[in-house]
Enzyme design. Structure first.
Site, mmCIF file in Angstrom:
data_model
loop_
_atom_site.group_PDB
_atom_site.id
_atom_site.type_symbol
_atom_site.label_atom_id
_atom_site.label_comp_id
_atom_site.label_asym_id
_atom_site.label_seq_id
_atom_site.Cartn_x
_atom_site.Cartn_y
_atom_site.Cartn_z
ATOM 1 N N TYR A 183 -4.718 -8.167 -0.052
ATOM 2 C CA TYR A 183 -4.448 -8.310 1.380
ATOM 3 C C TYR A 183 -5.482 -7.524 2.202
ATOM 4 O O TYR A 183 -5.704 -7.815 3.366
ATOM 5 C CB TYR A 183 -3.072 -7.719 1.722
ATOM 6 C CG TYR A 183 -1.868 -8.571 1.385
ATOM 7 C CD1 TYR A 183 -1.960 -9.714 0.597
ATOM 8 C CD2 TYR A 183 -0.609 -8.215 1.895
ATOM 9 C CE1 TYR A 183 -0.818 -10.464 0.303
ATOM 10 C CE2 TYR A 183 0.517 -8.966 1.612
ATOM 11 C CZ TYR A 183 0.414 -10.088 0.812
ATOM 12 O OH TYR A 183 1.539 -10.821 0.539
ATOM 13 N N GLY A 184 -6.047 -6.498 1.566
ATOM 14 C CA GLY A 184 -6.852 -5.501 2.293
ATOM 15 C C GLY A 184 -8.063 -6.020 3.022
ATOM 16 O O GLY A 184 -8.560 -5.373 3.938
ATOM 17 N N ASP A 190 4.862 -5.511 -2.494
ATOM 18 C CA ASP A 190 3.428 -5.176 -2.460
ATOM 19 C C ASP A 190 2.639 -6.475 -2.567
ATOM 20 O O ASP A 190 3.160 -7.509 -3.007
ATOM 21 C CB ASP A 190 3.055 -4.235 -3.613
ATOM 22 C CG ASP A 190 1.577 -3.807 -3.569
ATOM 23 O OD1 ASP A 190 1.063 -3.574 -2.461
ATOM 24 O OD2 ASP A 190 0.941 -3.718 -4.628
ATOM 25 N N SER A 191 1.362 -6.393 -2.196
ATOM 26 C CA SER A 191 0.495 -7.568 -2.338
ATOM 27 C C SER A 191 0.282 -7.895 -3.813
ATOM 28 O O SER A 191 -0.158 -8.987 -4.148
ATOM 29 C CB SER A 191 -0.852 -7.279 -1.688
ATOM 30 O OG SER A 191 -1.485 -6.221 -2.386
ATOM 31 N N CYS A 249 -3.751 3.664 -0.986
ATOM 32 C CA CYS A 249 -3.521 2.291 -1.442
ATOM 33 C C CYS A 249 -2.776 2.442 -2.761
ATOM 34 O O CYS A 249 -3.219 3.200 -3.641
ATOM 35 C CB CYS A 249 -4.847 1.565 -1.658
ATOM 36 S SG CYS A 249 -4.655 -0.012 -2.521
ATOM 37 N N THR A 250 -1.646 1.778 -2.882
ATOM 38 C CA THR A 250 -0.783 2.041 -4.037
ATOM 39 C C THR A 250 -1.435 1.641 -5.361
ATOM 40 O O THR A 250 -1.069 2.158 -6.409
ATOM 41 C CB THR A 250 0.578 1.343 -3.867
ATOM 42 O OG1 THR A 250 0.354 -0.053 -3.616
ATOM 43 C CG2 THR A 250 1.349 1.927 -2.713
ATOM 44 N N HIS A 251 -2.416 0.760 -5.293
ATOM 45 C CA HIS A 251 -3.123 0.396 -6.526
ATOM 46 C C HIS A 251 -3.914 1.569 -7.121
ATOM 47 O O HIS A 251 -4.156 1.616 -8.319
ATOM 48 C CB HIS A 251 -4.117 -0.740 -6.256
ATOM 49 C CG HIS A 251 -3.502 -2.093 -6.161
ATOM 50 N ND1 HIS A 251 -2.720 -2.483 -5.105
ATOM 51 C CD2 HIS A 251 -3.554 -3.151 -7.015
ATOM 52 C CE1 HIS A 251 -2.332 -3.740 -5.295
ATOM 53 N NE2 HIS A 251 -2.821 -4.163 -6.447
ATOM 54 N N CYS A 290 3.165 -0.822 0.016
ATOM 55 C CA CYS A 290 1.800 -1.289 0.215
ATOM 56 C C CYS A 290 1.326 -0.698 1.538
ATOM 57 O O CYS A 290 1.954 -0.924 2.584
ATOM 58 C CB CYS A 290 1.816 -2.817 0.294
ATOM 59 S SG CYS A 290 0.225 -3.556 0.688
ATOM 60 N N ASN A 291 0.261 0.064 1.491
ATOM 61 C CA ASN A 291 -0.258 0.681 2.720
ATOM 62 C C ASN A 291 -0.794 -0.363 3.684
ATOM 63 O O ASN A 291 -0.670 -0.238 4.896
ATOM 64 C CB ASN A 291 -1.370 1.668 2.370
ATOM 65 C CG ASN A 291 -0.847 2.867 1.632
ATOM 66 O OD1 ASN A 291 -0.445 3.844 2.237
ATOM 67 N ND2 ASN A 291 -0.815 2.798 0.315
ATOM 68 N N THR A 292 -1.399 -1.398 3.117
ATOM 69 C CA THR A 292 -2.001 -2.441 3.952
ATOM 70 C C THR A 292 -0.913 -3.140 4.771
ATOM 71 O O THR A 292 -1.042 -3.314 5.982
ATOM 72 C CB THR A 292 -2.761 -3.426 3.050
ATOM 73 O OG1 THR A 292 -3.661 -2.673 2.227
ATOM 74 C CG2 THR A 292 -3.539 -4.424 3.853
HETATM 75 N N1 DGL Z 1 -1.565 -1.977 -2.694
HETATM 76 C C1 DGL Z 1 -1.990 -2.243 -1.365
HETATM 77 C C2 DGL Z 1 -2.017 -0.998 -0.540
HETATM 78 O O1 DGL Z 1 -1.305 -0.047 -0.810
HETATM 79 C C3 DGL Z 1 -3.252 -2.995 -1.101
HETATM 80 C C4 DGL Z 1 -3.794 -3.993 -1.996
HETATM 81 C C5 DGL Z 1 -4.481 -5.150 -1.323
HETATM 82 O O2 DGL Z 1 -5.580 -5.020 -0.771
HETATM 83 O O3 DGL Z 1 -3.868 -6.191 -1.388
HETATM 84 O O4 DGL Z 1 -2.738 -0.941 0.424
#
Ligand code: DGL
Length: 271
Positions: A38-39, A6-7, A188-190, A69-71
């Site tokens: 990363y988003g 993940d990021s 987004c996993t966060h 990480c979805n991104t």
């Molecule tokens: N956790 C990441 C996701 O699932 C994104 C976080 C980021 O923007 O870096 O998209």
């Protein structure tokens, strides 16, 4: 080992659910905290950073890497599978988390209108829309980018008022697109870590879907269908946690995301 990338810390919310139902395997987690979020970055940069993370996990004995990480899943998965693996690591596998989520979403919605909260990069890629409509062409997908959430969460400001204000604003924007949305994907996993806060702003009956339990089930299923990968995996229950950022904040927050005390090692990745 099974690698998770993940990021930052969000992927720990996925790994936490995976180890609950698949505790026997060995896992290595890498969060690129030094370069999160990363988003708000370009697709090219997200691809480059994700490949660097995946290669690092391969070097450290991952046979299979889950982009938790979805991104990264939206910007890099296809290219990694079609080009990078083919060329350099044809025996290894990389999986994403958007398609497995899309595949399951049909069973949650009655109105057939769903909302997706995600990063700007994930929203702009339209991956959720495309993947959900492959499985369920009738479902209407409304997306809302939430660029403030990951920076606030990674800063450890989960109890601060600015997080509540941002959540309220994004949900108002989402529901202004349709009042019939009855299911919201935390894309987004966060965001799994603020699920309860998000629920506070929703009317009763609206379902909030965090990906952890879905991905855990899908991974179990994947391993059962792929003995050629499963046979190579260590079953000694080892856990390794890596981050690219040297800070007390990351160490402390990682425990909150994973739900228990962990030892996290700092490494450098990339050129
Ligand atoms: N956790 C990441 C996701 O699932 C994104 C976080 C980021 O923007 O870096 O998209």
């Amino acid at each position: 080992m099974i690698g998770f990338f993940d990021s930052g810390l969000g992927g720990l919310t996925i790994l936490k659910e995976v180890v609950k139902i698949l505790p026997e395997y060995s896992y290595i987690y890498l969060g690129d905290n030094a370069r999160t979020p990363y988003g708000s970055r370009s697709q090219e940069i997200i691809y480059k950073f994700t490949v660097e993370g995946v290669e690092e996990l391969f070097r450290r004995d991952a046979e299979l890497v889950v982009l938790a990480c979805n991104t990264s899943s939206s910007a890099a998965l296809r290219k990694i599978q079609r080009e990078f693996l083919q060329k350099h690591y044809s025996e290894k596998r990389v999986l994403g988390i958007i398609i497995p989520t899309a595949e399951e979403i049909g069973r949650f919605t009655n109105t057939r209108e769903i909302g997706v909260l995600a990063t700007e990069a994930t929203v702009n890629s339209l991956t959720y829309q495309k993947e959900i409509n492959k499985f369920f062409p009738e479902i209407k997908v409304y997306q809302q980018a939430c660029p403030l959430l990951v920076p606030i969460i990674e800063a450890g400001e989960i109890e601060q008022k600015n997080l509540d204000l941002a959540i309220e604003k994004y949900l108002n924007q989402l529901f202004s697109k349709s009042r019939k949305i009855d299911t919201i994907i935390l894309g987004c996993t966060h965001y799994a870590i603020i699920e309860d806060k998000i629920k506070k702003y929703l009317s009763l009956g609206i379902k909030v879907i965090s990906q952890g339990p879905i991905i855990a089930e899908k991974l179990r299923n994947y391993l059962a269908r792929h003995p050629e990968i499963e046979n190579k995996l260590s079953k000694t229950g080892k856990r390794i946690f890596l981050t690219t950022e040297d800070s007390e904040r990351v160490k402390n927050l990682s425990q909150i995301f994973y739900g228990e005390q962990i030892a996290i090692t700092i490494i450098n990745i990339g050129p």
